[in-house]
Design an enzyme around this catalytic site. Structure first.
Site, PDB file in Angstrom:
ATOM      1  N   TYR A 152       0.836  -1.206  -0.017  1.00  0.00           N
ATOM      2  CA  TYR A 152      -0.031   0.147  -0.016  1.00  0.00           C
ATOM      3  C   TYR A 152       0.793   1.043  -0.122  1.00  0.00           C
ATOM      4  CZ  TYR A 152       0.948  -0.310   5.016  1.00  0.00           C
ATOM      5  OH  TYR A 152       1.710  -0.299   6.125  1.00  0.00           O
TER       6      TYR A 152
ATOM      7  N   SER B 269       7.963   1.516  15.155  1.00  0.00           N
ATOM      8  CA  SER B 269       7.690   0.632  13.827  1.00  0.00           C
ATOM      9  C   SER B 269       6.622   0.779  12.939  1.00  0.00           C
ATOM     10  CB  SER B 269       7.705  -0.790  14.318  1.00  0.00           C
ATOM     11  OG  SER B 269       6.694  -1.055  15.073  1.00  0.00           O
ATOM     12  N   GLY B 270       5.822   1.976  13.336  1.00  0.00           N
ATOM     13  CA  GLY B 270       4.600   2.330  12.523  1.00  0.00           C
ATOM     14  C   GLY B 270       3.297   2.096  12.844  1.00  0.00           C
TER      15      GLY B 270
ATOM     16  N   HIS C  55      -5.519   6.072  13.467  1.00  0.00           N
ATOM     17  CA  HIS C  55      -5.484   7.267  12.163  1.00  0.00           C
ATOM     18  C   HIS C  55      -6.813   7.131  11.537  1.00  0.00           C
ATOM     19  CE1 HIS C  55      -4.840   4.041   9.035  1.00  0.00           C
ATOM     20  NE2 HIS C  55      -3.813   3.529   9.777  1.00  0.00           N
TER      21      HIS C  55
ATOM     22  N   CYS D 280      -2.394  -1.232  12.324  1.00  0.00           N
ATOM     23  CA  CYS D 280      -2.867   0.074  12.891  1.00  0.00           C
ATOM     24  C   CYS D 280      -4.474  -0.064  13.402  1.00  0.00           C
ATOM     25  CB  CYS D 280      -2.760   1.336  12.043  1.00  0.00           C
ATOM     26  SG  CYS D 280      -1.027   1.756  11.574  1.00  0.00           S
TER      27      CYS D 280
END
Length: 419
Positions: free
Chosen positions: A308, A321-322, A326, A344
């Site tokens: 993505y 690490s992300g 959101h 996420c």
């Protein structure tokens, strides 16, 4: 010296003055030889360890107070001009006292000595001396984090060293000098993450609206061979409201609590199979209103089925690490019903904007009922709270293996014991 004969009262004290602590002491027994008017004990007390006419003491050498002429020491306290106490030990027979923690370099010390003569009459002597400047230029610098400001109840305090400290005794010297004081007071401890980094957290989250003051007393203190503590910049944190978000991955929902009150429930989606969201407590690291998220940055090959490259808004960061909370408008149909993300926590744009504007750095996001692994305690953000309190204390050079109880600050007081 003329004193009326009387039965001598035997008082024996073992003095433990923990470095950098504070407090007062008195010996106790069947009588109190300190109750009478004290005489000048100058001729009865000597201070060993000074050198030269300037009476400079080498901070690398032991300092010893000795009683002579048939007298004995009953109490010795040594402090520098900054009020820091020197750890010391009084011999069982009261003939000498020596320091058990290092003296600071280039410091001025005051030593207050209490004695008694053969008849048990009390004496007093105050001695002063200065310590010399160490010849080595190697210094241990400490940088506290985060930056001064307001944070949430989950924010740990960090201490970054510029030199590795591996020896346990040296770690104890460093740890004892790193002070964290809060109003209201809480029980807390340092934990050595590695040879150059420590984290401090309370047993439970910080109280809402607490004030946290952090400073170092290492300046001029010998840590190890040719290594001395340097001056460090203090740190002040203020803690805001208690803001804790609990994400139930199985129920696909997030409940946000403010000061213990449920203020909002949000439908979410979390990590799908193979990309499960980490369980456990995470601390908000920062916020970005816009982030470009690309799968290649987390190890997903470009062009694969899971790749993505997306513009993402209202991103609240939880791990280095992300992992973020959101806006994910592309998955609104799954939010509240299924887990379809790459790890996420996704929600509608409106809900993500509300969450973004509600939380601050240091606030807590806890994930439960995910099939993912538990958030690691260190290295990928602040997972400190995923260690049980007993495990956390094991990482301290001062309290590891000791029963849970008063903090080192509470224990760092003059506490004589009869022997």
């Amino acid at each position: 010296m003329n004193h009326s004969p009387r039965t001598r009262t035997v008082v024996s004290c073992t003095l433990l003055v923990i470095a950098l602590g504070a407090g007062g002491t008195a010996c106790s027994s069947g009588g109190n030889p300190l109750a009478g008017r004290p005489y000048d004990a100058t001729d009865q007390v000597s201070l060993n360890g000074l050198k030269g006419d300037g009476k400079k003491a080498d901070p690398d050498k032991a300092l010893e107070v000795t009683a002579g002429d048939g007298g004995r020491l009953t109490d010795v306290t040594a402090t520098d001009a900054a009020g820091r106490y020197v750890a010391g030990e009084l011999s069982a027979d009261g003939t000498h006292w020596h320091n058990t923690s290092p003296l600071a370099a280039n410091a001025h010390y005051t030593v207050r000595v209490s004695t008694e003569d053969e008849d048990g009459a009390p004496g007093r002597k105050v001695l002063t001396f200065d310590t010399s400047i160490p010849t080595t230029k190697k210094r241990l610098n400490v940088k506290f984090g985060p930056d001064s400001g307001e944070y949430g109840v989950g924010q740990p305090v960090t201490a970054q060293l510029d030199q590795p400290v591996r020896d346990r005794a040296q770690r104890a010297i460093v740890e004892r000098a790193l002070r964290v004081d809060s109003v209201p007071a809480v029980q807390g401890a340092w934990h050595w993450v590695d040879d150059k980094e420590l984290h401090y957290r309370p047993k439970d989250y910080w109280p809402a609206h607490a004030t946290v003051q952090v400073h170092s007393n290492l300046d001029g203190i010998k840590v190890g061979d040719r290594l001395w503590g340097a001056r460090s910049k203090p740190l002040k944190l203020t803690i805001g409201d208690s803001l804790i978000a609990v994400t139930d991955a199985a129920a696909h929902s997030m409940t946000v609590y403010k000061n213990g009150e449920d203020i909002r429930e949000l439908p979410v989606t979390t990590g799908k199979p193979g990309f499960e969201t980490r369980n456990g407590v995470k601390v908000v690291l920062g916020k970005q209103s816009f982030v470009r998220m690309r799968s290649a940055t987390v190890g997903i090959a470009e062009g694969s089925a899971d790749s993505y490259d997306l513009p993402v808004y209202w991103a609240t960061r939880l791990t280095w690490s992300g992992e973020y909370v959101h806006a994910a408008p592309w998955s609104v149909g799954s939010q509240g019903y299924a887990n379809v993300s790459h790890g996420c926590t996704g929600m509608s744009t409106a809900n993500a904007e509300w969450f973004f504007n509600t939380v601050h750095e240091g606030d807590v996001v806890k994930v439960i009922n995910s099939n993912g692994e538990t958030m690691e305690p260190f290295g990928n953000g602040f997972g400190d709270w995923n260690l049980a309190w007993k495990q956390w204390r094991q990482g301290s050079a001062l309290v590891a293996g000791k029963p849970d109880g008063p903090s080192p600050d509470d224990a760092a007081r003059l506490r004589p014991q009869n022997v």
